[in-house]
Design a protein around this motif. Structure first.
Motif, PDB file in Angstrom:
ATOM      1  N   ASP A   1       0.812  -1.213   0.000  1.00 22.87           N
ATOM      2  CA  ASP A   1       0.000   0.000   0.000  1.00 22.87           C
ATOM      3  C   ASP A   1       0.848   1.267   0.000  1.00 22.87           C
ATOM      4  O   ASP A   1       0.435   2.299  -0.530  1.00 22.87           O
ATOM      5  CB  ASP A   1      -0.948  -0.006   1.201  1.00 22.87           C
ATOM      6  CG  ASP A   1      -2.081  -1.011   1.032  1.00 22.87           C
ATOM      7  OD1 ASP A   1      -2.575  -1.153  -0.093  1.00 22.87           O
ATOM      8  OD2 ASP A   1      -2.455  -1.659   2.023  1.00 22.87           O
TER       9      ASP A   1
ATOM     10  N   THR B   1      -7.074   4.201   0.138  1.00 20.21           N
ATOM     11  CA  THR B   1      -7.863   3.400   1.073  1.00 20.21           C
ATOM     12  C   THR B   1      -8.462   4.242   2.191  1.00 20.21           C
ATOM     13  O   THR B   1      -9.574   4.742   2.070  1.00 20.21           O
ATOM     14  CB  THR B   1      -7.013   2.245   1.642  1.00 20.21           C
ATOM     15  OG1 THR B   1      -5.813   2.776   2.241  1.00 20.21           O
ATOM     16  CG2 THR B   1      -6.640   1.252   0.554  1.00 20.21           C
TER      17      THR B   1
ATOM     18  N   TYR C   1      -7.858  -1.290   6.166  1.00 23.95           N
ATOM     19  CA  TYR C   1      -6.464  -0.901   6.350  1.00 23.95           C
ATOM     20  C   TYR C   1      -5.796  -1.923   7.247  1.00 23.95           C
ATOM     21  O   TYR C   1      -6.449  -2.845   7.754  1.00 23.95           O
ATOM     22  CB  TYR C   1      -6.309   0.514   6.883  1.00 23.95           C
ATOM     23  CG  TYR C   1      -6.969   0.861   8.211  1.00 23.95           C
ATOM     24  CD1 TYR C   1      -7.454  -0.095   9.082  1.00 23.95           C
ATOM     25  CD2 TYR C   1      -7.091   2.185   8.607  1.00 23.95           C
ATOM     26  CE1 TYR C   1      -8.043   0.258  10.294  1.00 23.95           C
ATOM     27  CE2 TYR C   1      -7.673   2.549   9.814  1.00 23.95           C
ATOM     28  CZ  TYR C   1      -8.136   1.567  10.654  1.00 23.95           C
ATOM     29  OH  TYR C   1      -8.712   1.899  11.853  1.00 23.95           O
TER      30      TYR C   1
ATOM     31  N   ASP D   1      -3.297   5.473   3.658  1.00 22.24           N
ATOM     32  CA  ASP D   1      -2.632   4.308   3.055  1.00 22.24           C
ATOM     33  C   ASP D   1      -1.425   3.883   3.886  1.00 22.24           C
ATOM     34  O   ASP D   1      -0.430   3.370   3.363  1.00 22.24           O
ATOM     35  CB  ASP D   1      -2.182   4.606   1.614  1.00 22.24           C
ATOM     36  CG  ASP D   1      -3.334   4.886   0.664  1.00 22.24           C
ATOM     37  OD1 ASP D   1      -4.453   4.448   0.956  1.00 22.24           O
ATOM     38  OD2 ASP D   1      -3.099   5.533  -0.375  1.00 22.24           O
TER      39      ASP D   1
END
Length: 296
Positions: A68, A138, A205, A273
């Motif tokens: 990520d 995200t 996450y 992220d």
């Protein structure tokens, strides 16, 4: 679209999986007839400059190889452009890949999927979050979760989901809820004592913690999850349900949707992220269709 595409590689992702993953992904793309060049960079700023140069030069696609953090870096180069973005997810968390329904830790499969999708024109407009000039895919985390993220990023062991579970237990001993002021796009202001506030473009996450389980990458809205003034006992009891997304049923948890959210709290750092954005206050905007994602 040019047949030359760019692999944007993090050689350290997933304890070295990034470097190892580049080869099978590149082989799959070349076998499909694409010309592949690789961008590494000496450090993050250098790598980003090289990725932006590839986009400016008209690469047919920018493919991030990593986790990520690498996705976040790549988005700074490709968001707001017409260049398609692909992902070979081989990091620790891989939450953006999960949200997109892409292969995780299978670089050859990811390479084949990208090649087939490019040939078939399967490129989908996908929303991104934006804070100032920074993009994220995200979740913007703040509060207890950002403290856990901070500690987890410093840990070398264990890896994956267990890292964040352990970091959570360590941080739990000292954390207290803090006063937040949340301003939504219609002007509504919410002042709450909160354990955490998570602004979700994507749903998860930390390697699969579905903090914003209803988040949709194509609706132009954030799901904003607010966990209220939980005791340690309550937080420990609720925490396992985050992986199922059922924590939102708890009376201390609320979810609102908005295209813009300003979050204010003293002494709290924001992460997006998994990357630090800086201290609150921060204002996040959901930008509809900000990136063209390849596949599935």
């Amino acid at each position: 679209m040019t047949s030359e595409i760019t692999l944007f590689v993090n050689p350290t992702a997933g304890r070295g999986r990034g470097a190892r993953a580049a080869q099978p992904a590149a082989s799959a793309l070349r076998a499909a007839g694409f010309s592949v060049r690789t961008v590494l960079g000496e450090n993050a700023p250098d790598a980003l400059a090289r990725a932006r140069a590839a986009v400016a030069d008209g690469t047919g696609a920018l493919i991030a190889v990593g986790g990520d953090g690498m996705v976040n870096l790549a988005l700074q180069a490709v968001a707001g452009t017409s260049t398609p973005f692909g992902l070979v997810a081989v990091g620790t968390g891989n939450d953006f890949a999960r949200a997109l329904g892409l292969p995780v830790r299978d670089p050859a499969a990811a390479g084949r999927l990208i090649a087939d999708a490019l040939k078939d024109g399967r490129v989908h407009d996908t929303d991104l979050g934006q804070v100032g000039g920074r993009w994220f895919g995200t979740v913007l985390a703040s509060g207890f979760d950002s403290r856990v993220n901070d500690r987890g990023n410093r840990m070398r062991w264990p890896t994956g989901r267990l890292k964040y579970d352990l970091a959570m237990l360590v941080e739990l001993a000292a954390f207290r809820p803090v006063p937040y002021r949340i301003t939504l796009d219609d002007g509504e202001v919410r002042e709450v004592e909160a354990t955490l506030v998570a602004v979700g473009n994507g749903s998860s996450y930390g390697g699969g913690m579905r903090i914003c389980p209803g988040a949709d990458l194509t609706d132009g809205l954030f799901d904003i999850t607010v966990v209220g003034d939980c005791s340690r006992t309550t937080l420990l009891r609720v925490f396992p349900s985050v992986y199922r997304g059922t924590h939102v049923e708890h009376p201390k948890v609320s979810v609102v949707r908005a295209a813009k959210a300003e979050i204010v709290a003293e002494g709290v750092t924001g992460y997006a992220d998994g990357e630090p954005l800086g201290p609150l206050p921060l204002t996040a905007r959901c930008v509809r269709g900000a990136v063209a994602v390849i596949g599935p």
